[in-house]
Enzyme design. Sequence first.
Site, PDB file in Angstrom:
ATOM      1  N   HIS A  89       0.848  -1.194   0.000  1.00 43.60           N
ATOM      2  CA  HIS A  89       0.000   0.000   0.000  1.00 43.60           C
ATOM      3  C   HIS A  89       0.881   1.241   0.000  1.00 43.60           C
ATOM      4  O   HIS A  89       0.656   2.162  -0.762  1.00 43.60           O
ATOM      5  CB  HIS A  89      -0.933   0.000   1.216  1.00 43.60           C
ATOM      6  CG  HIS A  89      -1.966   1.082   1.182  1.00 43.60           C
ATOM      7  ND1 HIS A  89      -3.236   0.930   1.681  1.00 43.60           N
ATOM      8  CD2 HIS A  89      -1.927   2.337   0.693  1.00 43.60           C
ATOM      9  CE1 HIS A  89      -3.931   2.045   1.497  1.00 43.60           C
ATOM     10  NE2 HIS A  89      -3.143   2.923   0.908  1.00 43.60           N
ATOM     11  N   GLU A 142       0.696   7.791  -3.736  1.00 48.18           N
ATOM     12  CA  GLU A 142       1.624   7.451  -2.664  1.00 48.18           C
ATOM     13  C   GLU A 142       2.856   8.344  -2.678  1.00 48.18           C
ATOM     14  O   GLU A 142       3.370   8.733  -1.627  1.00 48.18           O
ATOM     15  CB  GLU A 142       2.009   5.973  -2.757  1.00 48.18           C
ATOM     16  CG  GLU A 142       0.867   5.021  -2.452  1.00 48.18           C
ATOM     17  CD  GLU A 142       0.303   5.215  -1.053  1.00 48.18           C
ATOM     18  OE1 GLU A 142       1.082   5.198  -0.077  1.00 48.18           O
ATOM     19  OE2 GLU A 142      -0.930   5.391  -0.934  1.00 48.18           O
ATOM     20  N   HIS A 146       2.974  10.641   0.547  1.00 52.92           N
ATOM     21  CA  HIS A 146       3.939  10.107   1.506  1.00 52.92           C
ATOM     22  C   HIS A 146       5.393  10.232   1.063  1.00 52.92           C
ATOM     23  O   HIS A 146       6.269  10.529   1.871  1.00 52.92           O
ATOM     24  CB  HIS A 146       3.624   8.636   1.781  1.00 52.92           C
ATOM     25  CG  HIS A 146       2.235   8.407   2.285  1.00 52.92           C
ATOM     26  ND1 HIS A 146       1.825   8.791   3.543  1.00 52.92           N
ATOM     27  CD2 HIS A 146       1.146   7.828   1.689  1.00 52.92           C
ATOM     28  CE1 HIS A 146       0.549   8.457   3.717  1.00 52.92           C
ATOM     29  NE2 HIS A 146       0.122   7.884   2.610  1.00 52.92           N
TER      30      HIS A 146
END
Length: 260
Positions: A89, A142, A146
């Site tokens: 993930h 992502e 992040h």
Amino acid sequence: MLKAALILAVLVPACALIGRAMTRGQEESTVHVDYPCPSRDQYYAGKKSCSGSTWTFLILAMSWPQTFCMEEGPDRCQIPENVHNWTIHGLWPSCVDTTGPASCNSSAAFDATLVKDLQNDLNKDWPNLLIHTDYYDFWVHEWCKHGTCASSLPPLAGEHNYFSRTLDLYQLYNPYSVLEAAGIVPSDTKTYSSQDFMSAVQKRYSVTPFIGCIKYHQQYYIRDMYLCMDRGFNLIKCPPLFKKNCEADKLKYLTVRHGP
């Protein structure tokens, strides 16, 4: 009634497209694809969070694809033929007492050419399972949310380093073989307890993972596994991340099915 231990936000593409991107199933004919990153407010508007330079630990988040697609539905989600395992993930910079940082560089963009050499591994280990989204959307999300924050740590600085190191960590800590060695294998009929999963991983790595599950038609299913590590990539006990870890006694770990 016990609620699902963890509900993760369904990925909604947040980055606009500049140039040409592949749609699902198309061959790549033009590799330079840039997606600008959104502002932090699109993720954590109004919420207290730490900054991209003050986060203290990382979460390696992995998902069981069959549960994810069961939850999303066959009209939205399909598992490619080359995916048989837990999938990535993300790798998330995090803080103990606040929400983790997000979108730490809104001037950044995802450039597909920078990870072209990782494409095969990304497709297999970090796939986008949502069939009506753009080919790159999950990786864009992502990286923007992040990866731009992880870049304050030199080994994760830059798009290629972020994806490459995350793939390496996944290869080290993919739980499939660890669970299999403990007799925990996918099955459409057998059930396990959440403690079975945690004990198997704890025995191998000496840390207890965080387990996320969902409840569907009165049955619990494992969906997520999280391993925490310090800024030197050493596994650590996860700080309290959510209100409750999954505590189901009868938890299904479904067999992976491909296609619609």
